[in-house]
Design a protein around this motif. Structure first.
Motif, PDB file in Angstrom:
ATOM      1  N   VAL A 263      27.601 -23.606   0.455  1.00 51.18           N
ATOM      2  CA  VAL A 263      26.523 -22.867   1.257  1.00 51.18           C
ATOM      3  C   VAL A 263      27.172 -22.035   2.273  1.00 51.18           C
ATOM      4  O   VAL A 263      26.258 -20.960   2.414  1.00 51.18           O
ATOM      5  CB  VAL A 263      26.001 -24.320   2.429  1.00 51.18           C
ATOM      6  CG1 VAL A 263      25.344 -23.758   3.511  1.00 51.18           C
ATOM      7  CG2 VAL A 263      25.405 -25.262   1.549  1.00 51.18           C
ATOM      8  N   LEU A 264      28.350 -21.895   2.639  1.00 52.21           N
ATOM      9  CA  LEU A 264      29.029 -20.731   3.258  1.00 52.21           C
ATOM     10  C   LEU A 264      29.074 -19.683   2.476  1.00 52.21           C
ATOM     11  O   LEU A 264      28.760 -18.577   2.964  1.00 52.21           O
ATOM     12  CB  LEU A 264      30.395 -21.382   3.737  1.00 52.21           C
ATOM     13  CG  LEU A 264      31.131 -20.236   4.551  1.00 52.21           C
ATOM     14  CD1 LEU A 264      30.427 -20.135   6.016  1.00 52.21           C
ATOM     15  CD2 LEU A 264      32.684 -20.865   4.760  1.00 52.21           C
TER      16      LEU A 264
ATOM     17  N   ASN B 239      36.001 -17.289   1.144  1.00 53.52           N
ATOM     18  CA  ASN B 239      35.280 -18.122   2.098  1.00 53.52           C
ATOM     19  C   ASN B 239      36.126 -19.274   2.519  1.00 53.52           C
ATOM     20  O   ASN B 239      36.854 -19.778   1.470  1.00 53.52           O
ATOM     21  CB  ASN B 239      33.846 -18.481   1.790  1.00 53.52           C
ATOM     22  CG  ASN B 239      33.108 -17.255   1.777  1.00 53.52           C
ATOM     23  OD1 ASN B 239      32.683 -16.775   2.745  1.00 53.52           O
ATOM     24  ND2 ASN B 239      32.681 -17.171   0.444  1.00 53.52           N
ATOM     25  N   VAL B 240      36.384 -19.840   3.832  1.00 54.63           N
ATOM     26  CA  VAL B 240      37.054 -20.595   4.153  1.00 54.63           C
ATOM     27  C   VAL B 240      36.373 -21.844   5.229  1.00 54.63           C
ATOM     28  O   VAL B 240      35.417 -21.363   5.919  1.00 54.63           O
ATOM     29  CB  VAL B 240      38.287 -20.229   5.045  1.00 54.63           C
ATOM     30  CG1 VAL B 240      39.195 -21.411   5.698  1.00 54.63           C
ATOM     31  CG2 VAL B 240      39.065 -19.099   4.643  1.00 54.63           C
ATOM     32  N   ILE B 241      36.545 -23.002   4.870  1.00 54.79           N
ATOM     33  CA  ILE B 241      35.913 -24.189   5.986  1.00 54.79           C
ATOM     34  C   ILE B 241      36.993 -25.146   6.245  1.00 54.79           C
ATOM     35  O   ILE B 241      38.186 -25.068   5.634  1.00 54.79           O
ATOM     36  CB  ILE B 241      34.940 -25.130   5.256  1.00 54.79           C
ATOM     37  CG1 ILE B 241      35.496 -25.730   4.093  1.00 54.79           C
ATOM     38  CG2 ILE B 241      33.672 -24.048   4.954  1.00 54.79           C
ATOM     39  CD1 ILE B 241      34.452 -26.765   3.536  1.00 54.79           C
TER      40      ILE B 241
ATOM     41  N   ILE C 210      33.851 -29.328  11.022  1.00 56.12           N
ATOM     42  CA  ILE C 210      33.529 -28.644  12.169  1.00 56.12           C
ATOM     43  C   ILE C 210      31.953 -28.110  12.149  1.00 56.12           C
ATOM     44  O   ILE C 210      30.945 -28.510  12.968  1.00 56.12           O
ATOM     45  CB  ILE C 210      34.220 -27.182  12.543  1.00 56.12           C
ATOM     46  CG1 ILE C 210      35.705 -27.812  12.921  1.00 56.12           C
ATOM     47  CG2 ILE C 210      33.895 -26.446  13.678  1.00 56.12           C
ATOM     48  CD1 ILE C 210      36.745 -26.855  13.062  1.00 56.12           C
ATOM     49  N   SER C 211      31.554 -27.370  10.982  1.00 58.12           N
ATOM     50  CA  SER C 211      30.274 -26.832  10.902  1.00 58.12           C
ATOM     51  C   SER C 211      29.248 -27.782  10.081  1.00 58.12           C
ATOM     52  O   SER C 211      28.169 -27.539  10.015  1.00 58.12           O
ATOM     53  CB  SER C 211      30.564 -25.411  10.132  1.00 58.12           C
ATOM     54  OG  SER C 211      30.938 -25.697   8.870  1.00 58.12           O
TER      55      SER C 211
ATOM     56  N   GLY D 253      35.001 -19.231   8.134  1.00 54.67           N
ATOM     57  CA  GLY D 253      34.001 -18.007   7.631  1.00 54.67           C
ATOM     58  C   GLY D 253      34.701 -17.217   6.419  1.00 54.67           C
ATOM     59  O   GLY D 253      35.330 -18.023   5.637  1.00 54.67           O
ATOM     60  N   SER D 254      34.297 -16.110   6.673  1.00 53.77           N
ATOM     61  CA  SER D 254      34.556 -15.075   5.362  1.00 53.77           C
ATOM     62  C   SER D 254      35.615 -13.971   5.785  1.00 53.77           C
ATOM     63  O   SER D 254      35.397 -13.556   6.519  1.00 53.77           O
ATOM     64  CB  SER D 254      33.204 -14.705   4.832  1.00 53.77           C
ATOM     65  OG  SER D 254      33.513 -13.648   3.758  1.00 53.77           O
ATOM     66  N   ILE D 255      36.688 -14.162   4.661  1.00 52.06           N
ATOM     67  CA  ILE D 255      37.579 -13.030   4.782  1.00 52.06           C
ATOM     68  C   ILE D 255      37.065 -12.014   3.776  1.00 52.06           C
ATOM     69  O   ILE D 255      36.814 -12.089   2.736  1.00 52.06           O
ATOM     70  CB  ILE D 255      38.955 -13.601   4.532  1.00 52.06           C
ATOM     71  CG1 ILE D 255      39.438 -14.604   5.223  1.00 52.06           C
ATOM     72  CG2 ILE D 255      40.057 -12.633   4.488  1.00 52.06           C
ATOM     73  CD1 ILE D 255      40.629 -15.433   4.857  1.00 52.06           C
TER      74      ILE D 255
END
Length: 854
Positions: free
Chosen positions: A187-188, A98-100, A180-181, A87-89
């Motif tokens: 894109v995130l 942003n983190v994936i 995971i997503s 998600g986004s910090i």
């Protein structure tokens, strides 16, 4: 306990990251790699161990190619349940971005013959600084190693893929989607941007210290009281830079507004009250229903909308004119300190605050990002005072002049101290002209006389104000080349003048009086004439290097050192903000001391300690240089590194051109090996590094004298120099007769002997926690590859201190660690010569000393 640092860095009311709690897998240990677009894109490599995720930031990401070794910086432990975080910090938080989850899976030690549990083996290897493991991930598979780089950066490791069936030259990073997503980071980020835009539309009110809470460990209420404003350094050219923003420079009075429940007050930068002087501003600020400290400039504008200092002076006398208060920064909001926020975060908060009320004379100071050159051109067309350049991510530094704010002037104006008046002539009454001065290195210097800009009324008023300070004695050390009859005046009052240019003899040409300044102290009025220049011009005046080409941009130019032409860059860049010392000043210093320092650098590998953004930003060590990217005339030497199991190309500094090249890279201090490439295994000296933890330099001096006492008993000469920081270095010449292992044992013997005589104040413990605040006798500096600042080297410490060789008679209670700086050592070196020369002499007989000590 290991998660304390993780928790301290995060505000869990504002970030979705999990709170730091210990957790464990039921069966196999897990690993996770998160792709993280923070201020810089990187990959976070995490291994489950002891209930947490041991973590490394890998800037370039992992590789499946065994030939590629990736730098991995060990960071704080993360909680076990961070393994699933995506998600986004939010902005303002630690690690904002942003983190994936780029990859995950299980892992185990690569060595299957270990005794005990897998976790015991991994923890033992972690302590040794070399972990070998097998990954069973969705993208990464097979054997890898993490190897700690030995040296001063203890958190630096290498991530290395081992040769096995999974090894490949294929770029695994092209597989860029989350496991995971299934989302890519791009894109995130787009999804996150849409969510931010929607959230911003819904935000209609200011949440006190929202941004401050993001940045600080916890929100602390602070008093709403006057703070000295941050000041800008002077530079002469505009520039374009995506990391900077640009604002208009106003021609008025710098003003701090302190808004609190008990009422609103206005102050000058030196805390002179402006509350009544600018009553309309004071009254208008009452509309703000928050407590705050605002920073800005009070002006009166002419019909063209240009701020005009003379109109402001007239307002103070007559009350005529429309005051305006341009606010450009915020230091506190509702008791929440905002100075630690970035400039853009503070300005966003300020703009929200100002936009809540309908003001008639309080305005938010707009800015433009990146395009400073075009902004200055616009300012010139508007006949503005100039522009201010500000680093977008800079904090607000209370009461200091820094290189994060730069003023670029268009109009020629100066603040000057009134030091005398001349007798009036013809129809002029009261006085003829003002004599003006500025302080240069603490001495008042005459800069010319000003005879225009006065009305009859101004002449009378100013004469009345000057009369109490009449004196028979000149405040100048020099004689003024004037035939006029002079009434000298004590240096108490400051005026503002505009002028055409500085003359060759550093006087103001055609100065015009604009008015008195009531907001400044005379000691702040510093000389800015032609021999006070920095960077390029100063270099050309004070060095023997020859300029080969015109400057390409501010502080960029070619200079010739011997047969080599150097391209020097950003010479006007401020490296020591509190002292105004530039990169060009450091380069110039090394040009001056090259003959002294080079004998202690010749043929020695250099560990380059670089500070490209000055001493207030973190420096970094560079040992390996890329032969393909550096100038061909530079000399390098391949030396095998056991810690990385690879050859390292070290830079060798044998001439002035190389020394200046290093300084231009941001090497403020110079750190050579103890041995030369001619005898790489045999150091030329043994060094005892006397390193205090607390400020107790008298005990440091006693310790150095005890080292000398011990060596005197061994009938062996030793030599002392300041470290340039807080300690002292004692060197014993060896003449490259012994190998590093023997020398380290010898150093340890000396350190133990000194410690036995000073057990209450010294320690041999490497661990800071175990030293109990005692002075550390560091004999481990005598290992192969270790470095210390060379004699005559500048140090990245306030004042630009210099590691200075001493006579033993100078090692006494009067000695101070900060007394030698680039501003005063050149005269000393000229007088005393090279006190360090004996260190390169024949050297001690260790065998004879060991016999005496046994």
């Amino acid at each position: 306990m290991s998660l304390l640092k993780y928790n301290e860095k995060r505000n869990f009311s504002d970030t979705a990251e999990p709170k730091g709690q210990v957790g464990r897998s039921e069966n196999e240990l897990i690993f996770v790699i998160q792709k993280h677009a923070a201020s810089h894109l990187h990959y976070d490599f995490r291994l489950e161990m002891d209930g947490v995720l041991k973590s490394w930031a890998v800037p370039k990401g992992p590789s499946l190619d065994p030939e590629i070794k990736r730098l991995a910086m060990m960071v704080e432990d993360h909680p076990y349940n961070y393994k699933d975080f995506e998600g986004s910090i939010p902005e303002g938080n630690y690690g904002a971005g942003n983190v994936i989850v780029w990859d995950n899976g299980t892992y185990l030690p690569a060595d299957s013959d270990y005794k005990g549990t897998a976790e015991d083996k991994l923890q033992a290897d972690l302590k040794k600084g070399h972990i070998s493991f097998t990954l069973k991930g969705k993208k990464l598979k097979g054997n890898f190693s993490l190897v700690q780089l030995k040296g001063k950066q203890e958190n630096a490791w290498l991530l290395i893929k081992k040769e096995d069936k999974y090894a490949t030259t294929e770029d695994i990073l092209k597989k860029d989607k989350s496991v995971i997503s299934k989302l890519s980071l791009d894109v995130l980020e787009k999804k996150s941007a849409k969510e931010k835009a929607l959230a911003k539309k819904k935000t209609t009110d200011i949440k006190s210290a929202t941004i401050a809470e993001k940045k600080n460990k916890e929100t602390k209420k602070t008093a709403i009281i006057f703070k000295k404003p941050m000041l800008a350094s002077l530079t002469d050219k505009a520039f374009d830079d995506p990391d900077w923003i640009f604002e208009n420079k106003f021609d008025g009075y710098r003003t701090l507004a302190v808004i609190k429940e008990g009422g609103t007050e206005l102050f000058s930068r030196n805390q002179i009250s402006f509350t009544k002087n600018f009553q309309p501003i004071t009254d208008e600020l009452k509309k703000i229903n928050h407590e705050a400290i605002l920073d800005g400039e009070v002006v009166v504008e002419n019909e063209a909308g240009k701020s005009d200092f003379q109109l402001l002076q007239n307002y103070l006398k007559t009350g005529k004119g429309k005051l305006k208060f341009y606010v450009f920064d915020i230091l506190n909001l509702d008791g929440n300190d905002t100075t630690h926020l970035t400039l853009l975060e503070r300005k966003e908060l300020l703009e929200m605050l100002v936009s809540k009320s309908k003001f008639s004379n309080i305005l938010y100071s707009q800015h433009v990002p990146e395009k400073g050159i075009a902004f200055l051109e616009v300012a010139a067309k508007k006949e503005s005072e100039g522009i201010i350049a500000k680093k977008a991510d800079s904090p607000y530094t209370i009461g200091k002049r820094t290189g994060d704010w730069l003023k670029i002037k268009l109009s020629q104006q100066e603040e000057a101290i009134i030091i005398g008046i001349t007798e009036p002539k013809n129809s002029r009454t009261y006085f003829g002209a003002l004599l003006l001065g500025q302080y240069k290195e603490g001495i008042l210097q005459f800069i010319g006389k000003c005879g225009t800009g006065f009305t009859q009324e101004v002449l009378k008023e100013l004469h009345l104000k000057l009369a109490p300070y009449f004196t028979d004695k000149s405040p100048l050390e020099e004689k003024v080349p004037l035939r006029d009859t002079i009434q000298w005046i004590k240096p108490k009052l400051i005026c503002q003048v505009k002028f055409a240019e500085w003359t060759q003899d550093n006087h103001l040409r055609q100065p015009v009086y604009l008015g008195l300044r009531i907001d400044k102290n005379v000691k702040e009025v510093l000389f800015t004439g032609k021999d006070n220049i920095k960077g390029k011009e100063k270099m050309e005046k004070t060095t023997t290097l020859e300029s080969k080409s015109a400057p390409e941009k501010e502080g960029n130019f070619d200079l010739k050192a011997g047969k080599t032409t150097l391209h020097l860059t950003n010479q006007n860049k401020i490296y020591f903000p509190a002292d105004g010392i530039t990169k060009g000043d450091i380069v110039n210093y090394y040009n001056e001391v090259a003959d002294l320092i080079l004998p202690y650098l010749k043929d020695r590998p250099e560990s380059m300690y670089r500070f490209p953004n000055g001493i207030e930003q973190s420096g970094f060590y560079q040992k390996d240089v890329d032969d393909d990217k550096i100038p061909s005339w530079l000399k390098t030497k391949k030396i095998f590194s056991e810690s990385t199991n690879a050859n390292v190309d070290y830079l060798i500094c044998n001439d002035k051109a190389t020394l200046l090249y290093m300084a231009n890279l941001g090497c403020i201090d110079i750190n050579p090996w103890n041995s030369t490439i001619k005898h790489i295994e045999n150091p030329d000296w043994v060094v005892i590094d006397i390193d205090p933890e607390k400020d107790d330099f008298k005990e440091v001096v006693k310790t150095a004298l005890m080292v000398k006492e011990v060596m005197d008993e061994f009938e062996t000469a030793c030599y002392c120099k300041t470290s340039g920081a807080s300690g002292l270095h004692v060197y014993i010449p060896l003449g490259a007769k012994y190998d590093y292992d023997s020398v380290k044992i010898f150093a340890e013997l000396i350190a133990h002997e000194v410690h036995s005589r000073l057990p209450e104040t010294t320690s041999l413990e490497r661990s800071i926690k175990k030293r109990n605040h005692k002075i550390y006798l560091d004999y481990l500096q005598n290992r192969k590859g270790q470095t210390l600042a060379a004699p005559y080297s500048v140090r990245p410490k306030p004042g630009a201190t210099v590691s200075t060789p001493l006579e033993w008679s100078e090692v006494n209670a009067k000695l101070s660690p900060s007394q030698f700086t680039i501003k005063n050592v050149l005269k000393r070196f000229e007088k005393k010569g090279d006190l360090w020369q004996p260190v390169l002499g024949k050297g001690a007989d260790i065998k004879a000393i060991l016999k005496k000590s046994s």
